[in-house]
Scaffold this active site. Structure first.
Site, PDB file in Angstrom:
ATOM      1  N   ASN A  63      17.999 -14.343 -12.413  1.00 48.58           N
ATOM      2  CA  ASN A  63      18.400 -15.756 -12.444  1.00 48.58           C
ATOM      3  C   ASN A  63      17.390 -16.706 -13.067  1.00 48.58           C
ATOM      4  O   ASN A  63      17.686 -17.883 -13.249  1.00 48.58           O
ATOM      5  CB  ASN A  63      18.709 -16.223 -11.024  1.00 48.58           C
ATOM      6  CG  ASN A  63      20.084 -15.777 -10.580  1.00 48.58           C
ATOM      7  OD1 ASN A  63      20.830 -15.181 -11.365  1.00 48.58           O
ATOM      8  ND2 ASN A  63      20.429 -16.057  -9.350  1.00 48.58           N
ATOM      9  N   GLU A 127      24.111 -15.272 -18.562  1.00 43.82           N
ATOM     10  CA  GLU A 127      25.229 -15.535 -17.658  1.00 43.82           C
ATOM     11  C   GLU A 127      25.467 -17.040 -17.644  1.00 43.82           C
ATOM     12  O   GLU A 127      26.563 -17.531 -17.846  1.00 43.82           O
ATOM     13  CB  GLU A 127      24.878 -15.027 -16.262  1.00 43.82           C
ATOM     14  CG  GLU A 127      25.979 -15.203 -15.243  1.00 43.82           C
ATOM     15  CD  GLU A 127      25.524 -14.829 -13.836  1.00 43.82           C
ATOM     16  OE1 GLU A 127      26.231 -14.078 -13.169  1.00 43.82           O
ATOM     17  OE2 GLU A 127      24.447 -15.299 -13.394  1.00 43.82           O
ATOM     18  N   TRP A 217      25.369 -13.204   3.808  1.00 42.53           N
ATOM     19  CA  TRP A 217      25.034 -13.260   2.376  1.00 42.53           C
ATOM     20  C   TRP A 217      23.658 -12.631   2.178  1.00 42.53           C
ATOM     21  O   TRP A 217      23.467 -11.740   1.365  1.00 42.53           O
ATOM     22  CB  TRP A 217      25.051 -14.720   1.896  1.00 42.53           C
ATOM     23  CG  TRP A 217      24.482 -14.884   0.516  1.00 42.53           C
ATOM     24  CD1 TRP A 217      25.101 -14.561  -0.661  1.00 42.53           C
ATOM     25  CD2 TRP A 217      23.189 -15.394   0.159  1.00 42.53           C
ATOM     26  NE1 TRP A 217      24.265 -14.826  -1.717  1.00 42.53           N
ATOM     27  CE2 TRP A 217      23.085 -15.338  -1.245  1.00 42.53           C
ATOM     28  CE3 TRP A 217      22.113 -15.891   0.895  1.00 42.53           C
ATOM     29  CZ2 TRP A 217      21.951 -15.768  -1.925  1.00 42.53           C
ATOM     30  CZ3 TRP A 217      20.982 -16.314   0.216  1.00 42.53           C
ATOM     31  CH2 TRP A 217      20.915 -16.249  -1.173  1.00 42.53           C
ATOM     32  N   ARG A 248      30.288 -18.444  -1.235  1.00 46.14           N
ATOM     33  CA  ARG A 248      30.480 -17.099  -1.775  1.00 46.14           C
ATOM     34  C   ARG A 248      31.894 -16.616  -1.474  1.00 46.14           C
ATOM     35  O   ARG A 248      32.623 -17.263  -0.722  1.00 46.14           O
ATOM     36  CB  ARG A 248      29.464 -16.114  -1.151  1.00 46.14           C
ATOM     37  CG  ARG A 248      28.006 -16.367  -1.569  1.00 46.14           C
ATOM     38  CD  ARG A 248      27.791 -16.140  -3.058  1.00 46.14           C
ATOM     39  NE  ARG A 248      26.410 -16.320  -3.485  1.00 46.14           N
ATOM     40  CZ  ARG A 248      25.890 -17.442  -3.997  1.00 46.14           C
ATOM     41  NH1 ARG A 248      26.641 -18.528  -4.103  1.00 46.14           N
ATOM     42  NH2 ARG A 248      24.634 -17.493  -4.399  1.00 46.14           N
ATOM     43  N   ASP A 351      30.101  -6.380 -11.050  1.00 42.65           N
ATOM     44  CA  ASP A 351      29.322  -7.504 -10.533  1.00 42.65           C
ATOM     45  C   ASP A 351      29.076  -7.333  -9.030  1.00 42.65           C
ATOM     46  O   ASP A 351      27.986  -7.580  -8.519  1.00 42.65           O
ATOM     47  CB  ASP A 351      30.100  -8.794 -10.828  1.00 42.65           C
ATOM     48  CG  ASP A 351      29.341 -10.033 -10.407  1.00 42.65           C
ATOM     49  OD1 ASP A 351      28.122 -10.080 -10.639  1.00 42.65           O
ATOM     50  OD2 ASP A 351      29.973 -10.949  -9.843  1.00 42.65           O
ATOM     51  N   HIS A 388      15.218 -19.297  -3.670  1.00 41.71           N
ATOM     52  CA  HIS A 388      16.567 -19.501  -4.235  1.00 41.71           C
ATOM     53  C   HIS A 388      16.823 -21.000  -4.271  1.00 41.71           C
ATOM     54  O   HIS A 388      16.011 -21.747  -4.792  1.00 41.71           O
ATOM     55  CB  HIS A 388      17.561 -18.732  -3.355  1.00 41.71           C
ATOM     56  CG  HIS A 388      18.801 -18.292  -4.056  1.00 41.71           C
ATOM     57  ND1 HIS A 388      19.760 -19.176  -4.442  1.00 41.71           N
ATOM     58  CD2 HIS A 388      19.259 -17.067  -4.424  1.00 41.71           C
ATOM     59  CE1 HIS A 388      20.761 -18.514  -5.038  1.00 41.71           C
ATOM     60  NE2 HIS A 388      20.478 -17.231  -5.043  1.00 41.71           N
ATOM     61  N   SER A 435      14.440 -13.649  -8.264  1.00 37.15           N
ATOM     62  CA  SER A 435      13.744 -12.352  -8.246  1.00 37.15           C
ATOM     63  C   SER A 435      12.601 -12.328  -9.253  1.00 37.15           C
ATOM     64  O   SER A 435      11.474 -11.928  -8.937  1.00 37.15           O
ATOM     65  CB  SER A 435      14.728 -11.220  -8.539  1.00 37.15           C
ATOM     66  OG  SER A 435      15.313 -11.372  -9.819  1.00 37.15           O
TER      67      SER A 435
HETATM   68  C1  LIG Z   1      22.015 -12.386  -1.402  1.00 38.43           C
HETATM   69  C2  LIG Z   1      21.016 -12.713  -2.428  1.00 38.43           C
HETATM   70  C3  LIG Z   1      21.375 -12.699  -3.758  1.00 38.43           C
HETATM   71  C4  LIG Z   1      20.435 -12.956  -4.734  1.00 38.43           C
HETATM   72  N1  LIG Z   1      20.828 -12.900  -6.030  1.00 38.43           N
HETATM   73  C5  LIG Z   1      19.912 -13.020  -7.003  1.00 38.43           C
HETATM   74  C6  LIG Z   1      20.276 -12.844  -8.358  1.00 38.43           C
HETATM   75  O1  LIG Z   1      21.442 -12.598  -8.672  1.00 38.43           O
HETATM   76  N2  LIG Z   1      19.297 -12.919  -9.279  1.00 38.43           N
HETATM   77  C7  LIG Z   1      18.006 -13.171  -8.959  1.00 38.43           C
HETATM   78  O2  LIG Z   1      17.158 -13.201  -9.860  1.00 38.43           O
HETATM   79  N3  LIG Z   1      17.634 -13.376  -7.683  1.00 38.43           N
HETATM   80  C8  LIG Z   1      18.552 -13.310  -6.699  1.00 38.43           C
HETATM   81  N4  LIG Z   1      18.188 -13.479  -5.390  1.00 38.43           N
HETATM   82  C9  LIG Z   1      16.815 -13.921  -5.068  1.00 38.43           C
HETATM   83  C10 LIG Z   1      15.811 -12.792  -4.899  1.00 38.43           C
HETATM   84  O3  LIG Z   1      16.361 -11.731  -4.215  1.00 38.43           O
HETATM   85  C11 LIG Z   1      14.601 -13.349  -4.161  1.00 38.43           C
HETATM   86  O4  LIG Z   1      14.162 -14.472  -4.872  1.00 38.43           O
HETATM   87  C12 LIG Z   1      13.434 -12.385  -4.043  1.00 38.43           C
HETATM   88  O5  LIG Z   1      13.831 -11.168  -3.492  1.00 38.43           O
HETATM   89  C13 LIG Z   1      12.317 -13.013  -3.200  1.00 38.43           C
HETATM   90  O6  LIG Z   1      11.225 -12.150  -3.187  1.00 38.43           O
HETATM   91  P1  LIG Z   1      10.260 -12.031  -1.905  1.00 38.43           P
HETATM   92  O7  LIG Z   1       9.223 -11.029  -2.250  1.00 38.43           O
HETATM   93  O8  LIG Z   1       9.845 -13.374  -1.473  1.00 38.43           O
HETATM   94  O9  LIG Z   1      11.198 -11.462  -0.744  1.00 38.43           O
HETATM   95  P2  LIG Z   1      11.947 -10.070  -0.651  1.00 38.43           P
HETATM   96  O10 LIG Z   1      12.159  -9.486  -1.989  1.00 38.43           O
HETATM   97  O11 LIG Z   1      13.137 -10.301   0.198  1.00 38.43           O
HETATM   98  O12 LIG Z   1      10.913  -9.134   0.119  1.00 38.43           O
HETATM   99  C14 LIG Z   1      10.516  -9.343   1.450  1.00 38.43           C
HETATM  100  C15 LIG Z   1       9.694  -8.147   1.870  1.00 38.43           C
HETATM  101  O13 LIG Z   1       9.051  -8.400   3.108  1.00 38.43           O
HETATM  102  C16 LIG Z   1       9.191  -7.260   3.934  1.00 38.43           C
HETATM  103  N5  LIG Z   1       9.051  -7.737   5.321  1.00 38.43           N
HETATM  104  C17 LIG Z   1       9.825  -8.625   5.983  1.00 38.43           C
HETATM  105  N6  LIG Z   1       9.339  -8.835   7.207  1.00 38.43           N
HETATM  106  C18 LIG Z   1       8.232  -8.069   7.336  1.00 38.43           C
HETATM  107  C19 LIG Z   1       7.289  -7.850   8.373  1.00 38.43           C
HETATM  108  N7  LIG Z   1       7.383  -8.490   9.548  1.00 38.43           N
HETATM  109  N8  LIG Z   1       6.270  -6.973   8.158  1.00 38.43           N
HETATM  110  C20 LIG Z   1       6.149  -6.325   6.971  1.00 38.43           C
HETATM  111  N9  LIG Z   1       7.012  -6.501   5.955  1.00 38.43           N
HETATM  112  C21 LIG Z   1       8.035  -7.366   6.140  1.00 38.43           C
HETATM  113  C22 LIG Z   1      10.556  -6.705   3.567  1.00 38.43           C
HETATM  114  O14 LIG Z   1      10.716  -5.363   3.975  1.00 38.43           O
HETATM  115  C23 LIG Z   1      10.484  -6.870   2.048  1.00 38.43           C
HETATM  116  O15 LIG Z   1       9.773  -5.803   1.488  1.00 38.43           O
HETATM  117  C24 LIG Z   1      19.115 -13.258  -4.381  1.00 38.43           C
HETATM  118  C25 LIG Z   1      18.746 -13.305  -3.033  1.00 38.43           C
HETATM  119  C26 LIG Z   1      19.686 -13.041  -2.060  1.00 38.43           C
HETATM  120  C27 LIG Z   1      19.278 -13.096  -0.636  1.00 38.43           C
END
Ligand SMILES: Cc1cc2nc3c(=O)[nH]c(=O)nc-3n(C[C@H](O)[C@H](O)[C@H](O)COP(=O)(O)OP(=O)(O)OC[C@H]3O[C@@H](n4cnc5c(N)ncnc54)[C@H](O)[C@@H]3O)c2cc1C
Length: 624
Positions: A63, A127, A217, A248, A351, A388, A435
Site C-alpha cells: 500500500n 491499484e 479484520w 470491509r 484478491d 494503517h 507493510s
Molecule cells: C487486515 C490487514 C490488512 C492489511 N492490508 C495491507 C495491504 O493490503 N497492504 C499493505 O501494504 N499493508 C497492509 N496492512 C498493514 C500491514 O500489515 C502493517 O502495516 C504491518 O504488518 C505492520 O508491521 P508491524 O511490524 O508493526 O506489525 P506486524 O507485522 O503485525 O508484526 C507484529 C509482530 O509482533 C509479534 N508480537 C506481538 N505481540 C508480541 C509479544 N507480546 N511478544 C513478542 N512478539 C509479539 C507478532 O508475533 C508479530 O511478529 C494490513 C494490515 C491489516 C491488519
C-alpha cells in the site's frame, strides 16, 4: 502441575521485540551495521517469523510505494495525503522520512523474490495512486527469510511472549517473557530495544460472535503488546484516541481496496443511492479535510454510517456492475469478452485468497459470484493500528535533518525513554506506512539504535530481584488455576478466578457499549467514558485473579492484560479531546463538531512507572 520454570538469560547489544514487518526490516538493517561495529543483534517473536503478524496470511497489494523519480509522485505529496487523511493530525517529519525510504524497501522485496505485478512496459501495476499489486500469499515468508539470513537462527527466539520491559533508571535495559511451548522464562538484557509488536485487535467487541467468533479484520495475533511495553517503560504515547475502523466485506472482513481502486466499484445503500454522492454536502462540515481528494477514510465511513443509522442498510459493493463495466469494452468480440471476464473473475477471488481466505470461503458458502450479484459491506469494530489509517503509538524522535527541534531528541525513532525505539504499529502519528513503510521504518529505527549503542556503549544494569518478581507475576495465573480449579465442577467458572476468555469478553463489552463500539454506533460521551473508567478499575483489580490451565492460556491472560492497558490509554485520550475530529472512527456526542482552534494538536499521554500516575496533555503540530 510442578511449578518449575527455568530462567534463561540472553545478553545482547540490540534486542528487536516482535517479528513482523518492522522487525524484519530492523533485522536486515541492524545486521549490516552491527557487523561493522562488532555488535550482537537478537530478535524475539511470540510466534514463528514465517507467518507472524498482520501479514501472516499474505497481502494482495503493497500500500505504500511512491515511485520517486518516475515522474508520477513526490514524497511531499505523500506527506500531504497522509496529513489530510488523518484530518490534519500527523507528524510530517516521520511520514516524510518513511516515504523517502520506502521505495528502496519495495525494491528489496522484489529482489528477495516477491512477485509484483508488471504491465506491458515492465512497470509496477498500480491499484491506486500509492498502492501496487502483488502476488502476496507468501509475502511474509519472503520477508522473514531475508531477516533470518541476516541475523542467523541462533539469534532469533520464536514463540516467546514478551510481557514487560526492563529499566535501568531512565534507560531501557531489556525485556522479559515466557516460552509458550516450554517451561522457560527468558530475560533479555540489551543496550537498546526496538518495540515492534504490532497494534491491537480484540479490545472492542467484534461483530463476529458465536460460530464466527475469532474472525476480525485484524488478524488475532497483535494484542496491544507494543502499547503496553512502551507505556510501561514510561514512554510518551501519541494519538491513542485515533483508532481505525475499516469498512470491509461483511462477516469475513475481506479487503475492499481492489474493488474501489482497481475495479472502480460503487458502494450503495439497500435503497439504491450512492452515499458518497448523495451525502456530499455533509463533507462541508469537515472542511478543509472533507473537501480534498481522496476524501479521508473516516469521512467515507461516516457517510455510509449515516445511511445505516437512517435504516438504509445494508450497504452493498456493486461487484457485478464493476465487472460488467470493465468487460464492456470487449463486448463486440465474444472471445476477448470471455477471456476478460475470466481474468476479472480470477482477480476477484485471488484478491481474497491472497490475504483473507475466509472471505472466499464465505462467498463460496453463500453462493456469491461477484460477477453476478453484489456483496454486503459494513464498518468493522475499532482497532489500533498506527501503521494503517489509525495513528496510535509511541511518540518518537524524528530524523535529524528534517525534524523541527521540538521533534528531535538524538536518534530517529527513539521514544522518550533512552534506548527504547519503536516502529511500525508501535510508533504513532505516522499513519499510512503499511507493510512496506513499516519495514522501511524498522530499518530507520535499527540504524539509529545501532548508532545509539555505539555512542552509549555500556550494558545497563538489570535488577535480578525485579526479574524474580516479574517471573512470579508472569506465572501467577497457572498457580491460581491449580490452587482453585477443583472447587467447581466446570473449571471455566470459578469464584476464585477469571479465565482469559471471560476477561476478554468483559473488556470488549465495556469498550463496545461505553467507548463507541459497534453496539453504540461508534458514539460516546463523557458520562459513558467515566463509566468505562470505573469498570476498567474493577477489571484491573480482577486481572490479578486471571487463571490459566496451560502455557497457551497463560499467553491469553497476558494478551488481555496488554489489551486492557491499550484500552485505558484510549479511554483517557478520547475523554481528553473535547471535539469530534474523526467521525466514522468515533463520535463524541457531547462535542459533535470539529474544533480547529482548540484541538488541531496531538494528544499525548504518559504513565509514570514510579508513581503509577497518568498524564494527558497536548503537543503542537509543526508542519514541515
Ligand atoms: C487486515 C490487514 C490488512 C492489511 N492490508 C495491507 C495491504 O493490503 N497492504 C499493505 O501494504 N499493508 C497492509 N496492512 C498493514 C500491514 O500489515 C502493517 O502495516 C504491518 O504488518 C505492520 O508491521 P508491524 O511490524 O508493526 O506489525 P506486524 O507485522 O503485525 O508484526 C507484529 C509482530 O509482533 C509479534 N508480537 C506481538 N505481540 C508480541 C509479544 N507480546 N511478544 C513478542 N512478539 C509479539 C507478532 O508475533 C508479530 O511478529 C494490513 C494490515 C491489516 C491488519
Amino acid at each position: 502441575m510442578p511449578m518449575n520454570f527455568e530462567t534463561v538469560e540472553v545478553t545482547t547489544d540490540f534486542l528487536i521485540v516482535g517479528g513482523g514487518m518492522a522487525s524484519c526490516g530492523a533485522a536486515v538493517e541492524a545486521a549490516y551495521w552491527a557487523k561493522k561495529h562488532g555488535l550482537k543483534v537478537t530478535l524475539v517473536d511470540k510466534a514463528s517469523l514465517d507467518r507472524s503478524g498482520a501479514v501472516a496470511m499474505g497481502l494482495s497489494a503493497i500500500n505504500q510505494y511512491i515511485g520517486v523519480g518516475k515522474g508520477k509522485n513526490t514524497v511531499e505529496q505523500y506527506v500531504e495525503y497522509v496529513r489530510q487523511d488523518l484530518m490534519g493530525v500527523a507528524r510530517d517529519d516521520l511520514v516524510y522520512n518513511i516515504a523517502r525510504h520506502v521505495d528502496g524497501t519495495v525494491h528489496l522485496f522484489e529482489k528477495w523474490g516477491l512477485p509484483i505485478w508488471k504491465d506491458d512496459n515492465g512497470e509496477y501495476v498500480n491499484e491506486g495512486r500509492w498502492q501496487i499489486m502483488i502476488n502476496g500469499e507468501s509475502y511474509k515468508v519472503i520477508v522473514a527469510e531475508a531477516a533470518k539470513n541476516a541475523l542467523g537462527m541462533d539469534n532469533i527466539y520464536e514463540r516467546i511472549f514478551i510481557i514487560e520491559p526492563l529499566l535501568d533508571g531512565d534507560r531501557i535495559s531489556g525485556a522479559v517473557g515466557f516460552s509458550v511451548r516450554e517451561n522457560k522464562f527468558y530475560v533479555f538484557k540489551a543496550k537498546a530495544v526496538l518495540a515492534a509488536m504490532g497494534g491491537a485487535v480484540g479490545v472492542f467487541k467484534p461483530r463476529s460472535t458465536g460460530e464466527g467468533l475469532g474472525r476480525s479484520w485484524y488478524p488475532p495475533f497483535s494484542t496491544g503488546s507494543s502499547a503496553y511495553f512502551t507505556i510501561r517503560a514510561g514512554a510518551e504515547m501519541t494519538c491513542q484516541e485515533v483508532r481505525f475502523i475499516p469498512v470491509r466485506f461483511k462477516d469475513a472482513y475481506g479487503p475492499v481496496g481492489a474493488w474501489f481502486l482497481l475495479f472502480k466499484s460503487r458502494a450503495i445503500s439497500a435503497i439504491g443511492g450512492e452515499y458518497m454522492v448523495e451525502r456530499k454536502d455533509e463533507l462541508q462540515n469537515w472542511a478543509p479535510y472533507g473537501l480534498v481528494k481522496p476524501i479521508p477514510a473516516n469521512l467515507r465511513n461516516y457517510l455510509g454510517m449515516l445511511d445505516c443509522s437512517e435504516g438504509k442498510g445494508p450497504l452493498m459493493m456493486m461487484t457485478n456492475e464493476a465487472i460488467a463495466k470493465l468487460a464492456d469494452q470487449y463486448k463486440d468480440d465474444p472471445k476477448a469478452f470471455k477471456k476478460k471476464m475470466k481474468e476479472l473473475e480470477s482477480e476477484a477471488w485471488e484478491d481474497f485468497l491472497d490475504m483473507t481466505i475466509a472471505q472466499a470461503l464465505l462467498w463460496a458458502a453463500t453462493n456469491i459470484q461477484p460477477e453476478e450479484k453484489p456483496s454486503e459491506i459494513a464498518a468493522a469494530e475499532p482497532y489500533f493500528i498506527g501503521s494503517h489509517s489509525g495513528a496510535s503509538g509511541a511518540w518518537v524522535s524524528g530524523p535529524e535533518d528534517i525534524a523541527p527541534p521540538e521533534y528531535f531528541w538524538g536518534y530517529a525513532n527513539m521514544t522518550t525513554v533512552k534506548g527504547l525505539f519503536a516502529a511500525g504499529d508501535a510508533s504513532g502519528a505516522s499513519s499510512h506506512k503499511f507493510s512496506s513503510g513499516s519495514h522501511a521504518e524498522g530499518r530507520i529505527a535499527a540504524k539509529a539504535a545501532i548508532k545509539f549503542i555505539v555512542e552509549n556503549n555500556t550494558q545497563p544494569a538489570v535488577d535480578m530481584a525485579k526479574v524474580e518478581e516479574l517471573k512470579a507475576k508472569a506465572y501467577a495465573p497457572l498457580e491460581i488455576y491449580e490452587a482453585n480449579k477443583d472447587f467447581t465442577t466446570d473449571p471455566e467458572v470459578n469464584p476464585a478466578y477469571i479465565k482469559p476468555k471471560m476477561f476478554m469478553f468483559r473488556l470488549q463489552k465495556m469498550m463496545d457499549e461505553y467507548v463507541g463500539g459497534v453496539t453504540a454506533n461508534f458514539s460516546t460521551n463523557k458520562p459513558s467514558l467515566d463509566r468505562a473508567m470505573e469498570l476498567l478499575t474493577f477489571l484491573k483489580e480482577d486481572s490479578e485473579k486471571l487463571a490459566a490451565k496451560d502455557l497457551h492460556e497463560l499467553m491469553r491472560c497476558w494478551e488481555n492484560i496488554h489489551r486492557m492497558w491499550q484500552a485505558e490509554s484510549h479511554v483517557r485520550t478520547v475523554m481528553f479531546r473535547e471535539e469530534t475530529r474523526w467521525p466514522g472512527y468515533y463520535f463524541r456526542a457531547d462535542f459533535p463538531k470539529m474544533d480547529e482552534q482548540n484541538w488541531l494538536s496531538f494528544v499525548n499521554i504518559k504513565w509514570d512507572p514510579n508513581s503509577g500516575e497518568w498524564d494527558v496533555f497536548k503537543k503542537p503540530i509543526i508542519r514541515l
